[in-house]
Design an enzyme around this catalytic site. Structure first.
Site, mmCIF file in Angstrom:
data_model
loop_
_atom_site.group_PDB
_atom_site.id
_atom_site.type_symbol
_atom_site.label_atom_id
_atom_site.label_comp_id
_atom_site.label_asym_id
_atom_site.label_seq_id
_atom_site.Cartn_x
_atom_site.Cartn_y
_atom_site.Cartn_z
ATOM 1 N N GLU A 35 5.578 -3.382 0.987
ATOM 2 C CA GLU A 35 5.748 -3.040 -0.441
ATOM 3 C C GLU A 35 4.995 -1.737 -0.635
ATOM 4 O O GLU A 35 3.773 -1.722 -0.685
ATOM 5 C CB GLU A 35 5.132 -4.143 -1.321
ATOM 6 C CG GLU A 35 5.695 -5.530 -1.091
ATOM 7 C CD GLU A 35 7.101 -5.675 -1.621
ATOM 8 O OE1 GLU A 35 7.471 -4.938 -2.552
ATOM 9 O OE2 GLU A 35 7.844 -6.516 -1.091
ATOM 10 N N GLY A 94 0.835 -1.195 0.000
ATOM 11 C CA GLY A 94 0.000 0.000 0.000
ATOM 12 C C GLY A 94 0.869 1.244 0.000
ATOM 13 O O GLY A 94 2.026 1.225 -0.436
ATOM 14 N N SER A 95 0.319 2.327 0.524
ATOM 15 C CA SER A 95 1.018 3.617 0.457
ATOM 16 C C SER A 95 2.099 3.715 1.532
ATOM 17 O O SER A 95 2.070 2.992 2.536
ATOM 18 C CB SER A 95 -0.003 4.741 0.649
ATOM 19 O OG SER A 95 -0.583 4.617 1.931
ATOM 20 N N GLY A 122 2.044 2.343 5.310
ATOM 21 C CA GLY A 122 3.159 1.429 5.623
ATOM 22 C C GLY A 122 3.862 1.838 6.912
ATOM 23 O O GLY A 122 4.226 0.986 7.733
ATOM 24 N N CYS A 127 2.512 0.688 -8.872
ATOM 25 C CA CYS A 127 3.549 1.229 -7.982
ATOM 26 C C CYS A 127 4.843 1.484 -8.733
ATOM 27 O O CYS A 127 5.542 2.454 -8.478
ATOM 28 C CB CYS A 127 3.786 0.263 -6.819
ATOM 29 S SG CYS A 127 4.118 -1.422 -7.363
HETATM 30 P P1 NAD Z 1 -3.417 2.387 1.295
HETATM 31 O O1 NAD Z 1 -2.136 2.448 2.063
HETATM 32 O O2 NAD Z 1 -4.391 3.482 1.442
HETATM 33 O O3 NAD Z 1 -4.225 1.045 1.649
HETATM 34 C C1 NAD Z 1 -3.665 -0.241 1.487
HETATM 35 C C2 NAD Z 1 -4.381 -1.213 2.412
HETATM 36 O O4 NAD Z 1 -4.128 -0.869 3.767
HETATM 37 C C3 NAD Z 1 -5.899 -1.242 2.268
HETATM 38 O O5 NAD Z 1 -6.341 -2.575 2.364
HETATM 39 C C4 NAD Z 1 -6.370 -0.438 3.484
HETATM 40 O O6 NAD Z 1 -7.665 -0.756 3.916
HETATM 41 C C5 NAD Z 1 -5.341 -0.837 4.520
HETATM 42 N N1 NAD Z 1 -5.162 0.098 5.624
HETATM 43 C C6 NAD Z 1 -5.445 1.418 5.686
HETATM 44 N N2 NAD Z 1 -5.064 1.935 6.871
HETATM 45 C C7 NAD Z 1 -4.526 0.919 7.580
HETATM 46 C C8 NAD Z 1 -3.919 0.834 8.862
HETATM 47 N N3 NAD Z 1 -3.796 1.890 9.659
HETATM 48 N N4 NAD Z 1 -3.437 -0.363 9.257
HETATM 49 C C9 NAD Z 1 -3.502 -1.451 8.455
HETATM 50 N N5 NAD Z 1 -4.066 -1.418 7.224
HETATM 51 C C10 NAD Z 1 -4.563 -0.251 6.794
HETATM 52 O O7 NAD Z 1 -2.959 2.188 -0.221
HETATM 53 P P2 NAD Z 1 -3.889 2.174 -1.517
HETATM 54 O O8 NAD Z 1 -4.357 3.559 -1.784
HETATM 55 O O9 NAD Z 1 -4.878 1.078 -1.409
HETATM 56 O O10 NAD Z 1 -2.838 1.724 -2.633
HETATM 57 C C11 NAD Z 1 -2.068 2.601 -3.389
HETATM 58 C C12 NAD Z 1 -0.652 2.633 -2.874
HETATM 59 O O11 NAD Z 1 -0.107 1.313 -2.866
HETATM 60 C C13 NAD Z 1 0.278 3.437 -3.758
HETATM 61 O O12 NAD Z 1 1.125 4.225 -2.965
HETATM 62 C C14 NAD Z 1 1.082 2.363 -4.488
HETATM 63 O O13 NAD Z 1 2.345 2.798 -4.961
HETATM 64 C C15 NAD Z 1 1.198 1.320 -3.434
HETATM 65 N N6 NAD Z 1 1.507 0.014 -4.036
HETATM 66 C C16 NAD Z 1 2.747 -0.523 -3.833
HETATM 67 C C17 NAD Z 1 3.082 -1.734 -4.449
HETATM 68 C C18 NAD Z 1 4.435 -2.371 -4.244
HETATM 69 O O14 NAD Z 1 4.564 -3.552 -4.535
HETATM 70 N N7 NAD Z 1 5.455 -1.656 -3.783
HETATM 71 C C19 NAD Z 1 2.142 -2.380 -5.252
HETATM 72 C C20 NAD Z 1 0.890 -1.798 -5.426
HETATM 73 C C21 NAD Z 1 0.577 -0.599 -4.812
#
Ligand code: NAD
Length: 468
Positions: free
Chosen positions: A240, A218-219, A223, A274
């Site tokens: 990631e 995620g973001s 993270g 990403c």
């Molecule tokens: P996000 O961080 O908003 O959410 C990701 C997940 O985390 C979701 O399931 C969300 O419900 C959960 N979440 C939210 N708050 C949380 C918390 N406090 N504790 C635990 N879980 C929580 O990210 P997004 O908007 O869904 O995805 C986009 C981001 O993901 C972009 O920054 C992208 O670059 C990144 N990404 C990285 C990779 C990689 O492999 N490096 C791959 C795909 C996407």
């Protein structure tokens, strides 16, 4: 009430509460997903804990179950792909590719092994290094590739002997819940539990004392929260996270060829990748031609509803992301940027945004300095290669990067100077499921895929025997 179910301890469970899921092509609610209660998350963790001892003890059974899981997903691929397009937005053909890629990833993972390394085997003694699963793994995934990211992580964790609780993004929960339905009878109860709900469900999971490892994609912002939640309990983490990949185009390229390939390196999945190229540094001698060629690619590539055949790119997935992309484009525009093509939404309904090429920005403009995660690409010029490398590296992100040149050796040397987990030459975005993938700096901790994924899903136990 939702038509979809959670998978807990081998049972498909309906919930009292539900939340809306929006089709980004028209902005309308098309289904409701089950909202998992705190009690149900706890049940899922308990089920995973109970399933762990039997699951970890038999690798042959794990392999067999993973192959059954892959077959079950393949048998349901058409239905899962349709729902993936409805909730995520990507063209149906790409959803189908995502599902079949997931099937392949599970099959490849099923054949991974955890060999014992013998350091010493002599009359004096035996020294072996074994790899042991952690136990219960919480897998948390984003909305851009909901099924393939989840299945890659889950398959590695499972073949390594862990049991899993999987939580997809609330923007795209349904395709993962259909996977739950498909694999229900392929795996022993409790080995894989799939739950959906809003963000706080993720934080409850990461704080749960029985979870031993968190595998998160995620973001960067989330993270960091995950890392903080893991700290008090010293849970292991794989993160990631986001990227802001630079592509450096040297002076000796065939501009037309580069534009074609680089366009897809940046705009695949409407830029919601990403490791998409998110800023281009082009040598001043090829700059204008590259901008023109990229703008042509951008304006002629069709964007629209992923269910309509012929559309090669879909909408931005969700309203907050759509608003963010628009805000960054407007910020650039208000600070003197030239919008060469695109620059705004394509219709009043839904989140389709025109493929956008931007010039006349500098490294501090937000669209260059931040991860935009949308169908927008700023192109900047440089005069000296060392300057381009410095500018590419001047960021907290370090996921991927690429160098484009007619001279492969020279480009490879430049690629080695990029501070990122994957550096490509004359391509961007190419991934291999058996090659390690991860980020440096703020883009992540740890690696997924192949034996590096198994290493991340296990810990070492040394067996040290005295013989004489
Ligand atoms: P996000 O961080 O908003 O959410 C990701 C997940 O985390 C979701 O399931 C969300 O419900 C959960 N979440 C939210 N708050 C949380 C918390 N406090 N504790 C635990 N879980 C929580 O990210 P997004 O908007 O869904 O995805 C986009 C981001 O993901 C972009 O920054 C992208 O670059 C990144 N990404 C990285 C990779 C990689 O492999 N490096 C791959 C795909 C996407």
């Amino acid at each position: 009430m939702s038509d979809y179910s959670l998978l807990i301890n081998g049972d498909l469970i309906r919930t009292k509460d539900s939340f809306p899921v929006i089709n980004p092509a028209n902005g309308e609610v098309f289904a409701r997903a089950p909202e998992c209660s705190i009690e149900q998350v706890n049940q899922a963790v308990e089920a995973a804990e109970q399933a762990f001892p039997a699951w970890k003890s038999d690798i042959a059974k794990r392999k067999e179950a993973l192959m059954a899981m892959a077959n079950a997903i393949q048998a349901n691929s058409e239905r899962i792909a349709e729902v993936l397009t409805l909730e995520q937005g990507k063209p149906l053909s790409q959803s189908k590719m995502e599902i079949m890629g997931s099937v392949m990833q599970i099959q490849l993972s099923a054949n991974l092994t955890m060999p014992v390394e013998v350091v010493q085997d002599s009359p004096k003694g035996l020294l072996e290094v074994h790899r042991k699963p952690y136990g219960v793994v919480a897998t948390i995934t984003p909305w851009n590739f909901p099924v393939s990211i989840a299945m890659g992580k889950v398959a590695t964790a499972l073949i390594s002997g862990n049991t899993v609780i999987l939580k997809p993004s609330p923007f795209t929960p349904l395709s993962t819940l259909l996977v739950a339905e498909a694999v229900q009878s392929a795996l022993p109860p409790g080995v894989l539990n799939i739950i959906s709900g809003s963000d706080p469900l993720g934080s409850h999971l990461t704080a749960h004392p029985s979870v031993r490892k968190i595998d998160f994609t995620g973001s960067v912002n989330t993270g960091k929260k995950v890392a903080a939640a893991a700290a008090p309990d010293l849970k292991r983490i794989t993160l990631e996270l986001g990227g802001n990949d630079a592509a450096i185009v040297l002076s000796d390229v065939n501009v037309k060829q580069v534009a074609k390939s680089l366009f897809w390196g940046a705009f695949t999945n409407s830029g919601q990748v990403c490791i998409a190229a998110k800023r281009v540094y082009a040598h001043e001698s090829v700059y204008s031609n590259l901008v023109e060629a990229m703008a042509e690619m951008a304006s002629k590539t069709s964007v629209g509803d992923g269910m309509v055949e012929g559309n090669r790119l879909g909408p931005i997935n969700n309203k907050p992301q759509f608003d963010r992309v628009r805000e960054l484009v407007n910020d650039a525009r208000n600070n003197g940027a030239t919008i060469v093509t695109g620059g705004d939404q394509l219709s009043d309904n839904g989140y389709c945004f025109a493929n956008t090429i931007i010039t006349d920005v500098d490294d501090s403009t937000r669209i260059v300095a931040e991860e935009q995660f949308g169908p927008v690409l700023p192109i900047l010029s440089f005069s000296d290669t060392d300057e381009a490398i410095t500018r590419a590296n001047n960021t907290n992100y370090g996921l991927g990067g690429s160098v484009w040149s007619g001279d492969i050796d020279k480009a490879t040397e430049v690629a080695q100077q990029l501070e990122c987990g994957t550096a490509w030459v004359n391509q961007h975005l190419a991934l291999n499921p058996m090659v390690p993938f991860g980020g440096s700096k703020w883009s992540g901790i740890g690696y997924i895929n192949g034996r590096w994924g198994v290493e991340g899903s296990t810990e070492i136990q040394v067996i040290n025997v005295k013989r004489a």
